[in-house]
Design an enzyme around this catalytic site. Structure first.
Site, PDB file in Angstrom:
ATOM      1  N   GLU A   1      54.299  59.984  27.818  1.00 54.89           N
ATOM      2  CA  GLU A   1      53.645  59.653  29.083  1.00 54.89           C
ATOM      3  C   GLU A   1      52.267  60.314  29.111  1.00 54.89           C
ATOM      4  O   GLU A   1      52.020  61.283  28.385  1.00 54.89           O
ATOM      5  CB  GLU A   1      54.518  60.139  30.250  1.00 54.89           C
ATOM      6  CG  GLU A   1      54.007  59.760  31.619  1.00 54.89           C
ATOM      7  CD  GLU A   1      53.928  58.264  31.859  1.00 54.89           C
ATOM      8  OE1 GLU A   1      53.028  57.628  31.273  1.00 54.89           O
ATOM      9  OE2 GLU A   1      54.725  57.731  32.651  1.00 54.89           O
TER      10      GLU A   1
ATOM     11  N   HIS B   1      62.342  54.647  29.991  1.00 50.25           N
ATOM     12  CA  HIS B   1      63.459  55.595  30.058  1.00 50.25           C
ATOM     13  C   HIS B   1      64.261  55.429  31.348  1.00 50.25           C
ATOM     14  O   HIS B   1      63.784  54.884  32.335  1.00 50.25           O
ATOM     15  CB  HIS B   1      62.947  57.033  29.949  1.00 50.25           C
ATOM     16  CG  HIS B   1      62.073  57.437  31.087  1.00 50.25           C
ATOM     17  ND1 HIS B   1      62.573  57.795  32.323  1.00 50.25           N
ATOM     18  CD2 HIS B   1      60.724  57.518  31.179  1.00 50.25           C
ATOM     19  CE1 HIS B   1      61.563  58.091  33.127  1.00 50.25           C
ATOM     20  NE2 HIS B   1      60.426  57.923  32.461  1.00 50.25           N
TER      21      HIS B   1
END
Length: 187
Positions: A81, A7
């Site tokens: 994550e 990201h």
């Protein structure tokens, strides 16, 4: 072929804060980074786009997806994550100074035996399951997070991966051979 992108940049990245599963949005730099990745991947054929469901990954995928007719972004929680509980939101320097366990985890998460909400081996397992379920004849973009992709690639390459994954870094990944090219540029 699989294209993996971490990201774009967030304020937590700039502040040196551990994000984990806190849902932090992209900042302006992160949006610009994602636009640059979109330019790099514009002429790459993509059949599918997968993203973590966390906003920073989704926003990155959404910017890249504008140039691709894939039918939308497929969210998969396995691409999230790692969840590091009480450590999330703290700066790396603060954690290193006040949490001796964090330094142990940071140096070798595979060997860490302390208490965190999500274990290293479970992260690797969920990411591996995700990649095994992909259709091997499709060209796929995967937008995810630094820890999960770094440690997964390190695991399958038997430790060859050294440097952390940068925000919006593009990795070209051949899952069949387990070979990958970092900082891929479509020239």
């Amino acid at each position: 072929m699989i294209y993996i992108v971490r990201h774009g940049t967030t304020e937590y990245n700039l502040e040196g804060r551990l994000q984990g599963q806190i849902d932090i949005p992209l900042n302006e730099e992160g949006m610009n980074d994602a636009l640059q990745v979109a330019k790099e991947l514009k002429y790459i054929h993509l059949d599918e786009i997968y993203s973590s469901d966390l906003i920073r990954a989704h926003a990155t995928a959404k910017i890249i997806a504008r140039d691709h007719d894939t039918g939308g972004i497929i969210h998969d929680r396995r691409l999230r994550e790692i969840n590091l509980g009480r450590w999330q939101g703290h700066t790396y320097s603060d954690l290193r100074a006040r949490e001796p366990d964090y330094e142990v985890f940071y140096s070798n998460p595979k060997a860490y035996t302390g208490t965190v909400p999500e274990r290293y081996n479970l992260v690797i397992k969920r990411i591996d399951e995700f990649f095994h379920e992909l259709n091997p004849i499709k060209d796929v973009l995967v937008v995810t997070h630094g820890f999960v992709i770094y440690w997964y690639l390190k695991e399958i390459s038997y430790g060859k991966l050294i440097d952390p994954i940068k925000n919006c870094e593009i990795i070209k990944f051949d899952f069949k051979t387990k070979e990958f090219i970092r900082n891929f540029e479509n020239k």
